[in-house]
Motif scaffolding. Structure first.
Motif, mmCIF file in Angstrom:
data_model
loop_
_atom_site.group_PDB
_atom_site.id
_atom_site.type_symbol
_atom_site.label_atom_id
_atom_site.label_comp_id
_atom_site.label_asym_id
_atom_site.label_seq_id
_atom_site.Cartn_x
_atom_site.Cartn_y
_atom_site.Cartn_z
ATOM 1 N N ASN A 66 0.825 -1.215 0.000
ATOM 2 C CA ASN A 66 0.000 0.000 0.000
ATOM 3 C C ASN A 66 0.858 1.264 0.000
ATOM 4 O OD1 ASN A 66 -2.597 1.060 -0.128
ATOM 5 N ND2 ASN A 66 -2.629 1.521 2.070
ATOM 6 N N VAL A 67 1.915 1.240 -0.794
ATOM 7 C CA VAL A 67 2.800 2.406 -0.880
ATOM 8 C C VAL A 67 2.620 3.001 -2.277
ATOM 9 C CG1 VAL A 67 5.201 3.167 -0.916
ATOM 10 C CG2 VAL A 67 4.456 1.443 0.706
ATOM 11 N N PRO A 68 2.188 4.224 -2.372
ATOM 12 C CA PRO A 68 2.009 4.838 -3.676
ATOM 13 C C PRO A 68 3.345 5.134 -4.350
ATOM 14 C CG PRO A 68 1.494 6.424 -1.967
ATOM 15 C CD PRO A 68 1.792 5.145 -1.238
ATOM 16 N N VAL A 69 3.318 5.017 -5.690
ATOM 17 C CA VAL A 69 4.536 5.265 -6.470
ATOM 18 C C VAL A 69 4.271 6.465 -7.380
ATOM 19 C CG1 VAL A 69 6.072 4.317 -8.241
ATOM 20 C CG2 VAL A 69 5.154 2.826 -6.462
ATOM 21 N N ILE A 70 5.245 7.402 -7.391
ATOM 22 C CA ILE A 70 5.178 8.536 -8.306
ATOM 23 C C ILE A 70 6.095 8.202 -9.482
ATOM 24 C CG2 ILE A 70 5.607 10.992 -8.637
ATOM 25 C CD1 ILE A 70 3.368 10.413 -6.621
ATOM 26 N N GLY A 71 5.521 8.137 -10.644
ATOM 27 C CA GLY A 71 6.318 7.759 -11.804
ATOM 28 C C GLY A 71 6.830 8.961 -12.556
ATOM 29 N N PHE A 72 7.342 8.687 -13.775
ATOM 30 C CA PHE A 72 7.911 9.786 -14.566
ATOM 31 C C PHE A 72 7.301 9.850 -15.973
ATOM 32 C CE2 PHE A 72 10.807 6.129 -14.363
ATOM 33 C CZ PHE A 72 10.713 5.657 -15.672
ATOM 34 N N SER A 73 6.211 9.129 -16.137
ATOM 35 C CA SER A 73 5.612 9.181 -17.480
ATOM 36 C C SER A 73 4.128 8.818 -17.406
ATOM 37 C CB SER A 73 6.315 8.187 -18.417
ATOM 38 O OG SER A 73 6.094 6.873 -17.961
ATOM 39 N N GLN A 74 3.465 9.142 -18.464
ATOM 40 C CA GLN A 74 2.046 8.740 -18.564
ATOM 41 C C GLN A 74 1.916 7.213 -18.509
ATOM 42 O OE1 GLN A 74 0.728 10.883 -22.172
ATOM 43 N NE2 GLN A 74 -1.150 11.257 -21.025
ATOM 44 N N ALA A 75 2.858 6.505 -19.197
ATOM 45 C CA ALA A 75 2.807 5.038 -19.233
ATOM 46 C C ALA A 75 2.953 4.454 -17.849
ATOM 47 C CB ALA A 75 3.908 4.526 -20.140
ATOM 48 N N TYR A 76 3.772 5.061 -17.023
ATOM 49 C CA TYR A 76 3.967 4.590 -15.652
ATOM 50 C C TYR A 76 2.661 4.679 -14.880
ATOM 51 C CZ TYR A 76 7.813 3.040 -12.623
ATOM 52 O OH TYR A 76 8.668 2.292 -11.894
ATOM 53 N N VAL A 77 1.957 5.768 -15.118
ATOM 54 C CA VAL A 77 0.681 5.968 -14.420
ATOM 55 C C VAL A 77 -0.333 4.919 -14.863
ATOM 56 C CG1 VAL A 77 -1.250 7.575 -14.097
ATOM 57 C CG2 VAL A 77 1.097 8.411 -14.078
ATOM 58 N N LYS A 78 -0.323 4.676 -16.171
ATOM 59 C CA LYS A 78 -1.252 3.668 -16.682
ATOM 60 C C LYS A 78 -0.911 2.293 -16.130
ATOM 61 C CE LYS A 78 -2.507 5.903 -21.012
ATOM 62 N NZ LYS A 78 -2.251 5.936 -22.457
ATOM 63 N N ALA A 79 0.404 2.021 -15.871
ATOM 64 C CA ALA A 79 0.826 0.721 -15.377
ATOM 65 C C ALA A 79 0.510 0.541 -13.902
ATOM 66 C CB ALA A 79 2.321 0.537 -15.608
ATOM 67 N N GLY A 80 0.265 1.601 -13.187
ATOM 68 C CA GLY A 80 -0.111 1.425 -11.778
ATOM 69 C C GLY A 80 0.465 2.454 -10.824
ATOM 70 N N ALA A 81 1.214 3.378 -11.390
ATOM 71 C CA ALA A 81 1.721 4.441 -10.530
ATOM 72 C C ALA A 81 0.595 5.410 -10.186
ATOM 73 C CB ALA A 81 2.855 5.178 -11.254
ATOM 74 N N LEU A 82 0.755 6.096 -9.095
ATOM 75 C CA LEU A 82 -0.331 6.997 -8.678
ATOM 76 C C LEU A 82 -0.407 8.196 -9.609
ATOM 77 C CD1 LEU A 82 -2.511 7.933 -6.644
ATOM 78 C CD2 LEU A 82 -0.654 8.988 -5.320
ATOM 79 N N ALA A 83 0.737 8.788 -9.891
ATOM 80 C CA ALA A 83 0.709 10.001 -10.705
ATOM 81 C C ALA A 83 2.085 10.260 -11.289
ATOM 82 C CB ALA A 83 0.277 11.197 -9.854
ATOM 83 N N ALA A 84 2.095 11.157 -12.266
ATOM 84 C CA ALA A 84 3.373 11.553 -12.865
ATOM 85 C C ALA A 84 3.183 12.898 -13.524
ATOM 86 C CB ALA A 84 3.818 10.515 -13.881
ATOM 87 N N VAL A 85 4.306 13.699 -13.595
ATOM 88 C CA VAL A 85 4.292 14.899 -14.427
ATOM 89 C C VAL A 85 5.000 14.540 -15.721
ATOM 90 C CG1 VAL A 85 4.063 16.682 -12.664
ATOM 91 C CG2 VAL A 85 6.296 15.730 -13.125
ATOM 92 N N TYR A 86 4.505 15.095 -16.826
ATOM 93 C CA TYR A 86 5.095 14.707 -18.105
ATOM 94 C C TYR A 86 4.883 15.824 -19.099
ATOM 95 C CZ TYR A 86 0.363 13.978 -19.795
ATOM 96 O OH TYR A 86 -0.928 14.186 -20.168
ATOM 97 N N SER A 87 5.668 15.771 -20.169
ATOM 98 C CA SER A 87 5.484 16.734 -21.260
ATOM 99 C C SER A 87 5.137 15.954 -22.506
ATOM 100 C CB SER A 87 6.776 17.527 -21.503
ATOM 101 O OG SER A 87 7.025 18.368 -20.395
ATOM 102 N N SER A 88 4.115 16.412 -23.177
ATOM 103 C CA SER A 88 3.670 15.740 -24.404
ATOM 104 C C SER A 88 4.482 16.256 -25.586
ATOM 105 C CB SER A 88 2.191 16.039 -24.631
ATOM 106 O OG SER A 88 2.018 17.404 -24.900
ATOM 107 N N PRO A 89 4.428 15.624 -26.756
ATOM 108 C CA PRO A 89 5.124 16.147 -27.946
ATOM 109 C C PRO A 89 4.704 17.581 -28.249
ATOM 110 C CG PRO A 89 4.466 13.917 -28.318
ATOM 111 C CD PRO A 89 3.901 14.292 -26.995
ATOM 112 N N ASP A 90 3.452 17.895 -28.020
ATOM 113 C CA ASP A 90 3.000 19.272 -28.245
ATOM 114 C C ASP A 90 3.747 20.238 -27.321
ATOM 115 O OD1 ASP A 90 1.297 18.624 -30.235
ATOM 116 O OD2 ASP A 90 -0.506 18.545 -28.981
ATOM 117 N N ASP A 91 3.830 19.788 -26.025
ATOM 118 C CA ASP A 91 4.517 20.656 -25.060
ATOM 119 C C ASP A 91 5.955 20.888 -25.480
ATOM 120 O OD1 ASP A 91 2.185 20.683 -23.553
ATOM 121 O OD2 ASP A 91 2.786 18.938 -22.359
ATOM 122 N N LEU A 92 6.646 19.833 -25.852
ATOM 123 C CA LEU A 92 8.061 19.947 -26.211
ATOM 124 C C LEU A 92 8.212 20.759 -27.504
ATOM 125 C CD1 LEU A 92 9.068 16.244 -25.463
ATOM 126 C CD2 LEU A 92 9.595 18.270 -24.084
#
Lengths: 893, 305
Positions: B216-242
């Motif tokens: 029951n330990v939340p994980v902060i990831g580094f990508s959208q994919a990480y969040v989809k895999a089960g991480a609680l949240a992540a900040v990310y930049s999309s191709p549009d942002d970059l």
């Protein structure tokens, strides 16, 4: 196999089959399911262990692996659960006590499952390059999960499945069997009961009912069967009643019919009696009329002979003769018609020369033709086979009727008869005879009723021309009897052509008859103003291989006679035959021609001028002349007296035979006839023994030595037939020819006479010629048998056979008589008859009269199945043939 | 359709390889063809073409040797493209986009400074997210890769700046990742997965998420994919942002003659991804995204990375 068993089989067999198939299928499926289930369980167990095992190996936490393995081991059938590292070393292994070790891949009682544990992950990078560049390695083998399952429980379950399936099958079978039996019984019993009932019905039992205990259709069947039996019983009963009723009616009808039959039989008998009476009446009438007519004709002829030609009484006698002949003609017509109506006419089938038959008819018409000054010509086509078989008398009668008709209705001009060939088959010929006249002719309406009885074209005709109107009808009937046809074509005022076509048999072994080499190559000139008559004469001479020049122009005649001419034939019409013109013509001819002349005038010979008799090279034959007459005259003219080479029949024998030493018994109850015959015989110096009834005739036959018997048939008391029978019966040793004299016209009389023993029959009215002809035939035969001095004469006549044919005759006669004797020895009467028939034909053909008479008598006896002394008679005939042939050889040499 | 257009573009690019040598041209080199890279390349091209800049785009494998060296301006999308441009066109103006900071630092050390926009977020921003989402968690674990080239120090520094007590665990090798994770889970109430190579391994990520979830330990990831895999949240930049940030730089450079910075920079524009199912499972009260972004910006203003 009865119905019940079949029904049970029908019910059980499919069920059994289906049960077995289904049971086997279900059991197999269930066993497969158990096996597959165990297999699936093993795989599931292994797969379920994989994540935990991966996690355990990732974390190196043995507790996790142990817990997972222990949990799996607690599952049924699991013997061992193990997790190994990538090298196969156990990281954890849990197993049961009875587990003896890791099995091979396939073991009978164990199932071994092994699954590789891969290192797996998840994508956590948003961009591909970072993911790849992160050095994420491909899936690697971390180790293995191994599970071993025991199959014992599974096998036990499989066995249970088999047992269950078997039990279900057995129960199903038993149930279906019981059901089948029950149902079969339910269906079969009523059907069998019905079958038994039907069989009982077949055996004839009628009071049959089946018990109506079934259900459904079978009940309907039982009910229907009982109803049907009821109906049948009812119908049978009704039918029986109807049959009884019908039988009663039938019996009644039969009784009625029987009564009617009796009545009919009586009526028929009466009709027969009436018919017989009618026949008898006709016979008697025929006899009674013919007898006096016969006497009239005989005496008028005698009278004519004794009167001078210019005597007025001679004309009266001639008139009386014609009247009598006309009366006889009418009577003959009526009698012929009666015979035809009774169906009492039976056609003969004998060999004859069709020319003779036609010429006979022509001759009969001569007096009337001459009287009317008509030209009557017979033209015979050269391709017609003249030697035929059939009924010459009837053919003559048909032709005579047409001819008489034509002459009767022709007042000037002439009548031409032509015989032509229609069809020449292998054993038959179809010939057509046409009689063309230049008479009054007929319109179509008149033609239609022409061949009907008692019908003439016009009643006025009867009054004008006379006649019964039966002639053409009789001709038609005769033609129809010969399967032929008859008809007429005519136009009023243009004459008429009557014709008939008949089919005749062909004679076998026909030899050429009158082709005499003595005429061959001789030159003849024929004159006749009538073209058809000229043609006929020419044909006749050419047929004798003579070279003929002919003309119808008298002016050319002298020129034609300048050259070498052997014979001149002058055919003269009635005008040319008048004394003055005839003498003038002969004188002119004699100026240039001194050779033989045969005069053929269309008048009676006695009407010709007397000076002609002084010409030794001239002979006269009245037209229409017979071929035989012409031949005889030509022969005499060319070869001289006594050179008659044409064997012209028995009549000549009779005429020429010396009669003074013969004794003839004449029996006739009619004084006129007796007197007539006696007178005729006495004129030839024949010794006549008279008898006036049959008994007297028989008595005199026994006491007197006679050469021939002339026996009238109709006599009071013992009639001719009976007298003949008694003569033959009482005096069998006397082989005296008996010649019956009768005016009867019915065929059965002729048969009765022949059966009674008569040798020949003469039909009244008897002409003088017929009498001599017949007497000559039998007396000559008698002389031959007796070996008398006259035999030489007879033989001289007999052996007059052309030399060219003698070898054939010498060969044929002995052959056939020998064959007849041989056939007689082996009692083959059919063969005897066949050989005798051939002999008869040969003897007749070559005019071997004595032999012919002897063989004919023999054949007649064979026909009547009289075989007395047959062998001896055949031997005698053989000896006679030998003598005959010797004589012939001597003569020809 | 889009794919067909791209293929057409590549075909034209091949036919005009020699033209690329024109100094007025900008060549965009992609490490490989991927939707994200192509999207970025397209956005950059559209922008430059808007001010009549000729732009050619090639993938690394199509970029032939003959075409090298002709152009003065290069834009490299991805680390490998950047590496190639640095190696094949040394001294040319280069803007690298979508490169990790760790890769940038390695290349910079080898080839010198060049301008770059990182694909990963700044440690302050990530740690700010952890603080926003896990304000009650006192111990935040940092799962890092090999200690020698890890970004862990910057995160540790950011944690300190934000007042977060952070413990780090390093994964020395892949096969011992579980040990590091276990160690971290024993002491942490939340874990921040750092964008190190070993941490980015899919197997490590999977077991991190699994084991963290178990405890029951939340994980902060580094990508959208990480969040989809089960991480609680992540900040990310999309191709549009970059792309947006890169276009700003390029426009300044080509239109306003503003020189490139010649150094790497974290993305200016970003977004936050939340796995609400995880939050719900772990009974976490997570604010909405805008609120989170607002708070992150408060904790870590964008111009300061």
């Amino acid at each position: 196999m009865n119905l019940r068993v079949r029904l049970v089989m029908l019910a059980v067999l499919p069920v059994l089959l289906v049960t077995l198939i289904l049971g086997f299928y279900i059991a197999s499926s269930r066993i497969d399911d158990v096996r597959n289930e165990l297999d699936a369980r093993g795989k599931i167990l292994v797969k379920s262990l994989l994540p935990v095992a991966e996690y355990g190996l990732f974390t190196g936490n043995e507790n996790i692996l142990r817990n997972a393995c222990e949990a799996t081991l607690r599952e049924d059938d699991v013997l061992s659960v193990a997790v190994t590292d990538a090298k196969g070393e156990f990281v954890w292994h849990s197993y049961r006590d009875n587990f003896i070790g890791r099995p091979a891949e396939s073991d009978g009682k164990l199932l071994y499952f092994r699954q590789e544990i891969y290192r797996t992950g998840m994508q956590v990078s948003d961009f591909a390059e970072e993911h790849h560049s992160s050095g994420d390695a491909p899936a690697l083998t971390m180790g293995w999960v191994e599970v071993v399952l025991s199959k014992e429980a599974s096998i036990e379950r499989q066995q249970n499945e088999w047992l269950n399936a078997l039990a279900i099958m057995l129960v199903g079978l038993f149930a279906s069997l019981m059901l089948g039996l029950r149902m079969g019984q339910g269906v079969a019993m009523p059907l069998m009961a019905l079958t038994r009932s039907v069989k009982r019905m077949e055996r004839g039992e009628s009071d049959i009912r089946v018990k109506e205990d079934a259900s459904g259709e079978l009940l309907s069947l039982q009910t229907g069967f009982n109803s049907m039996v009821d109906s049948l019983q009812k119908a049978h009963s009704e039918l029986q009643n109807r049959v009884q009723e019908a039988t009663r009616e039938l019996q009644q009808t039969l009784q009625d019919m029987e009564g009617k039959n009796i009545e009919l039989e009586n009526a028929r008998r009466q009709a027969m009696l009436a018919s017989m009476a009618k026949t008898d009446f006709l016979a008697k009438m025929s006899h009674e009329i013919r007898t006096p007519v016969n006497a009239i004709l005989g005496f008028t002829r005698l009278l004519k002979k004794n009167l001078r030609e210019k005597d007025q009484n001679a004309e009266y006698a001639q008139t009386a003769t014609r009247a009598a002949e006309q009366l006889l003609f009418i009577i003959n017509d009526i009698l012929d018609f009666s015979k035809l109506e009774f169906g009492d006419v039976k056609l003969e089938n004998i060999d004859f020369d069709i020319r003779d038959s036609l010429e006979d008819a022509i001759s009969m018409c001569c007096p009337l033709v001459h009287e009317k000054g008509l030209e009557l010509v017979l033209l015979i086509d050269s391709d017609v086979p003249v030697k035929v078989t059939g009924d010459p008398m009837r053919l003559n009668q048909i032709f005579s009727n047409l001819l008489n008709n034509a002459v009767k209705f022709t007042s000037k001009g002439g009548v031409t008869a032509q015989l032509s060939l229609m069809e020449n088959g292998t054993d038959y010929v179809s010939v057509r005879v046409e009689v063309r006249d230049t008479g009054i002719g007929l319109n179509p309406v008149e033609q239609r009723g022409l061949f009907k009885a008692f019908s003439q074209a016009d009643n006025t005709i009867t009054r004008r021309f006379g006649g019964t109107g039966l002639g053409l009808s009789i001709a038609r009937r005769f033609v129809e009897l010969m399967d032929g046809s008859i008809g007429v074509t005519s136009e009023p005022g243009m004459g008429a052509t009557f014709w008939f076509e008949v089919r005749l048999g062909k004679q076998k072994n026909v030899l050429p008859d009158d082709v005499s080499p003595i005429f061959a190559g001789r030159n003849a000139v024929v004159y006749d103003a009538h073209p058809v008559a000229r043609r006929s004469l020419r044909n006749t001479l050419v047929g004798w291989q003579m070279r003929v020049l002919n003309t119808g122009d008298v002016t050319k005649l002298e020129h034609m006679l300048v050259n070498s001419v052997d014979l001149l034939l002058l055919g003269l019409n009635s005008e040319e035959a008048q004394s003055r013109s005839l003498q003038s013509m002969i004188s002119r001819v004699r100026e240039v021609y001194a050779g033989p002349i045969l005069l053929l005038p269309n008048v009676e010979e006695f009407s010709l001028p007397a000076p002609l008799n002084s010409d030794n090279h001239l002979m006269v034959v009245s037209k229409p002349a017979r071929r035989m007459s012409i031949y005889r005259c030509v022969s005499q003219l060319l070869n001289g007296e006594g050179e008659v080479n044409y064997a012209d029949g028995v009549a000549e024998v009779g005429h020429d035979l010396p009669m003074e030493n013969f004794r003839v018994l004449v029996a006739d109850d009619n004084d006129f006839n007796l007197m007539l015959v006696s007178t005729l015989l006495k004129q030839r110096s024949v010794q006549v023994i008279e008898a006036r009834n049959g008994a007297e005739a028989v008595q005199k036959f026994g006491t007197e030595d006679v050469d021939v018997v002339l026996l009238d048939v109709h006599m009071p008391g013992v009639d001719g037939i009976e007298a003949c029978r008694q003569m033959r019966q009482n005096f069998p040793q006397k082989r005296v020819p008996i010649i019956a004299l009768t005016a009867d016209v019915f065929a059965d009389h002729e048969q009765r006479l022949l059966r009674a023993g008569a040798d020949d029959i003469l039909f009244k009215p008897i002409t003088e010629q017929q009498l001599w002809k017949t007497l000559g035939k039998w007396l000559a035969l008698d002389r031959l048998k007796a070996g008398s001095a006259e035999q030489t004469f007879v033989m001289a006549q007999q052996v007059n056979v052309p030399a060219s044919l003698l070898p054939q005759l010498k060969q044929e006669l002995p052959l056939h008589i020998s064959q007849a004797i041989e056939a007689c020895e082996r009692e083959d009467m059919a063969a005897v008859h066949s050989s005798v028939h051939k002999l008869n034909g040969l003897a007749g053909y070559f005019r071997l009269q004595s032999l012919h008479a002897e063989i004919k008598s023999l054949e007649l006896d064979l026909l009547q199945m009289k075989y007395d002394n047959l062998s001896a008679r055949l031997s005698a005939a053989k000896e006679n043939i030998a003598v005959l042939l010797t004589e012939m050889s001597a003569e020809n040499s | 359709m889009k794919r067909a257009i791209s293929q057409l573009v590549w075909l034209l690019m091949l036919l005009t390889t020699n033209v690329l040598a024109d100094q007025g041209q900008t060549v965009i080199v992609m490490s490989l063809r991927s939707p994200a890279y192509e999207q970025v390349a397209q956005l950059l091209t559209e922008n430059m073409q808007s001010y009549q800049r000729r732009v050619e785009t090639v993938t690394l494998e199509k970029w032939s040797a003959e075409a090298l060296g002709g152009a003065e301006n290069y834009i490299a999308i991805g680390g490998q493209a950047t590496q190639s441009v640095l190696e094949r066109a040394p001294g040319k103006l280069l803007l690298s986009v979508m490169i990790t900071r760790s890769a940038y630092q390695v290349m910079q050390a080898r080839h010198g400074h060049f301008s770059a926009i990182y694909v990963d977020q700044s440690p302050q921003r990530v740690m700010a997210l952890a603080k926003v989402l896990l304000p009650e968690k006192k111990n935040i674990g940092l799962l890092a890769g090999n200690k020698e080239n890890s970004v862990e120090p910057s995160y540790q520094q950011a944690a300190i700046q934000l007042g977060i007590r952070a413990e780090s665990a390093f994964i020395a090798r892949e096969d011992v990742a579980a040990t590091a994770i276990n160690q971290l889970l024993e002491d942490s109430e939340g874990i921040v997965a750092l964008p190190d190579a070993l941490v980015m391994q899919s197997n490590t990520a999977k077991w991190l998420l699994y084991m963290a979830y178990q405890q029951n330990v939340p994980v902060i990831g580094f990508s959208q994919a990480y969040v989809k895999a089960g991480a609680l949240a992540a900040v990310y930049s999309s191709p549009d942002d970059l792309s947006r940030q890169a276009n700003e730089w390029l426009t300044g450079y080509f239109q306003k003659n503003i020189p490139m910075r010649g150094r790497g920079s974290y993305p200016k524009y970003y977004d936050v991804a939340i796995n609400r199912w995880v939050a719900k499972s772990m009974l976490l009260d997570v604010p909405d995204s805008d609120e989170i972004l607002r708070r992150i910006d408060q904790q870590s203003p964008r111009g300061q990375q």
